[in-house]
Scaffold this motif. Structure first.
Motif, mmCIF file in Angstrom:
data_model
loop_
_atom_site.group_PDB
_atom_site.id
_atom_site.type_symbol
_atom_site.label_atom_id
_atom_site.label_comp_id
_atom_site.label_asym_id
_atom_site.label_seq_id
_atom_site.Cartn_x
_atom_site.Cartn_y
_atom_site.Cartn_z
ATOM 1 N N GLU A 43 0.844 -1.182 0.000
ATOM 2 C CA GLU A 43 0.000 0.000 0.000
ATOM 3 C C GLU A 43 0.890 1.247 0.000
ATOM 4 O O GLU A 43 1.903 1.290 0.689
ATOM 5 C CB GLU A 43 -0.841 -0.039 1.274
ATOM 6 N N ALA A 59 -5.510 -2.138 -11.129
ATOM 7 C CA ALA A 59 -4.701 -2.896 -10.174
ATOM 8 C C ALA A 59 -4.123 -1.968 -9.108
ATOM 9 O O ALA A 59 -4.135 -2.285 -7.918
ATOM 10 C CB ALA A 59 -3.582 -3.640 -10.896
ATOM 11 N N ASP A 61 -5.354 0.792 -8.126
ATOM 12 C CA ASP A 61 -6.456 1.237 -7.278
ATOM 13 C C ASP A 61 -6.841 0.131 -6.291
ATOM 14 O O ASP A 61 -7.046 0.385 -5.101
ATOM 15 C CB ASP A 61 -7.652 1.635 -8.151
ATOM 16 N N ALA A 62 -6.922 -1.110 -6.773
ATOM 17 C CA ALA A 62 -7.283 -2.227 -5.895
ATOM 18 C C ALA A 62 -6.270 -2.361 -4.754
ATOM 19 O O ALA A 62 -6.628 -2.641 -3.624
ATOM 20 C CB ALA A 62 -7.353 -3.525 -6.694
ATOM 21 N N ALA A 63 -4.997 -2.138 -5.060
ATOM 22 C CA ALA A 63 -3.935 -2.328 -4.063
ATOM 23 C C ALA A 63 -3.583 -1.033 -3.320
ATOM 24 O O ALA A 63 -2.610 -1.008 -2.562
ATOM 25 C CB ALA A 63 -2.697 -2.909 -4.748
ATOM 26 N N ASN A 64 -4.365 0.014 -3.540
ATOM 27 C CA ASN A 64 -4.118 1.316 -2.887
ATOM 28 C C ASN A 64 -2.704 1.842 -3.099
ATOM 29 O O ASN A 64 -2.054 2.299 -2.148
ATOM 30 C CB ASN A 64 -4.379 1.246 -1.378
ATOM 31 N N LEU A 65 -2.212 1.777 -4.310
ATOM 32 C CA LEU A 65 -0.879 2.303 -4.576
ATOM 33 C C LEU A 65 -0.942 3.821 -4.674
ATOM 34 O O LEU A 65 -2.006 4.410 -4.870
ATOM 35 C CB LEU A 65 -0.304 1.705 -5.866
#
Lengths: 122, 116, 155
Positions: A43, A59, A61-65
């Protein structure tokens, strides 16, 4: 390190997310396989990649990068840019190759994502 | 710097190509997209990737790369090891992620400044 | 599953088209939006979003089509995926990190690194995978809410 510093160090262009450049980057992860991004990037990481399809934004967004930095002047299409704006994920592009990009940012003290972190499950 | 030198410097595991370690490294290339490596890597580059399937050997042989380093402790497919042995391509493994390994290689003077 | 939880608060079903790579990530995005609107904490959303992304990719890469359902109950977030496709021959092998049957086209698109199923397992509390070879695959995974220390919207 902030995104603004990354931009300056690499002479990168900001594709979108101009107003988010003060974001602090937790660590860096360089890859082009989305599954690796989903499994291993922490994250708040800066993703360094040459992969410009919209899936990379989903991806991230899903992993909060924190943000995506495209290498070797890769530039995403308009739809991907719009998606990134909507998801509030800044996009940058540098003319350096991935190797040089990682080398320079590492030299400036940006840390790698930790190995094998079971994040979110602790 | 040769492939042998970086194996010692970074404690890399050698999976194949033991007799080709004397090759001089002209620079580094990091990518997981084979088409990108085919298009942009230079002869004698050391290639850093997480791709493990046999086609990486074909690409390395075609582009006359000095060797392949798999990062994140990724194990190559059996077929990849076999092919690398056959083609004489050094196939190496590092436990570090791409970002960190490339950072350290860069610190030791291996450049990724290939013309775009 | 460890506990039957019949009190379903939200149930949404999404259709996934096999081979539709440009659409990859959109189902995971819908699931994430639904959970955000319901007010779940980011740490839980991240786990489900990552697991759903992987599940969605599996259908796109290996099946003709599939259906993904999200069930929100007071105690759990559950995702069920059923696909029509060639199925999995050896589930133990498929579960090992780095194992992949992906072809080059899939890999060049950034998919198929063989990390998908282990990553779903890593991000969820429970996972069940069954498959009939040459027919399809059934996958379900759950994140239990009462195991989280963070404040939940239904408390």
């Amino acid at each position: 390190m902030t995104l603004k510093e990354v931009k300056e160090i690499l002479n990168a262009e900001v594709i979108s997310g101009d107003h988010d450049l003060n974001k602090e980057i937790k660590c860096a992860f360089a890859a082009e396989l989305l599954s690796d991004v989903l499994a291993l990037a922490q994250e708040g990481a800066l993703l360094i990649t040459g992969f410009t399809h919209s899936q990379v934004v989903y991806a991230a967004d899903a992993a909060n990068l924190c943000a995506i930095l495209f290498v070797r002047s890769r530039w995403p299409n308009e739809a991907t840019q719009q998606l990134a704006i909507q998801k509030k994920i800044p996009l940058l592009s540098t003319s350096y190759m991935m190797f040089e990009t990682c080398g320079i940012l590492y030299e400036y003290g940006l840390k790698t994502c930790a190995l094998k972190v079971e994040d979110g499950k602790d | 710097m040769t492939v042998f030198d970086i194996i010692n410097l970074f404690g890399l595991q050698v999976k194949a190509g033991r007799d080709q370690l004397h090759q001089a490294i002209t620079g580094g290339y990091a990518s997981d997209l084979l088409s990108d490596v085919i298009a942009h890597s230079q002869k004698g580059n050391i290639w850093v990737t997480i791709q493990t399937h046999p086609n990486i050997v074909a690409v390395a042989a075609m582009k006359e790369l000095a060797g392949i380093i798999l990062t994140g402790g990724r194990e190559p497919d059996k077929e990849t090891v076999h092919k690398a042995q056959e083609e004489g391509i050094p196939l190496l493994v590092s436990p570090l992620f791409t970002f960190e390994l490339v950072g350290q290689l860069y610190e030791k003077g291996i450049s990724g400044m290939n013309p775009c | 599953m460890e506990r039957t939880d019949n009190n379903i608060l939200i149930h949404k079903t999404f259709h996934i088209e096999g081979g539709n790579f440009p659409n990859a990530g959109t189902i995971s995005d819908q699931v994430k939006k639904t959970l955000k609107e319901a007010g779940f904490p980011n740490s839980i959303i991240r786990r489900i979003a990552i697991a759903t992304f992987e599940a969605e990719m599996n259908v796109i890469c290996y099946a003709k089509q599939g259906e993904l359902s999200l069930f929100i109950t007071p105690h759990s977030l559950k995702v069920v995926v059923d696909d029509e496709g060639h199925g999995i021959l050896d589930i133990n092998l498929a579960m090992s990190e780095g194992y992949s049957t992906a072809d080059e086209k899939i890999r060049e698109l950034g998919f198929g690194a063989g990390m998908g199923l282990p990553n779903i397992k890593k991000n969820t509390d429970e996972m069940i995978l069954t498959s009939k070879f040459k027919q399809g695959t059934h996958l379900e995974f759950v994140v239990y809410l009462d195991r989280q220390e963070t404040h939940l919207p239904f408390e």
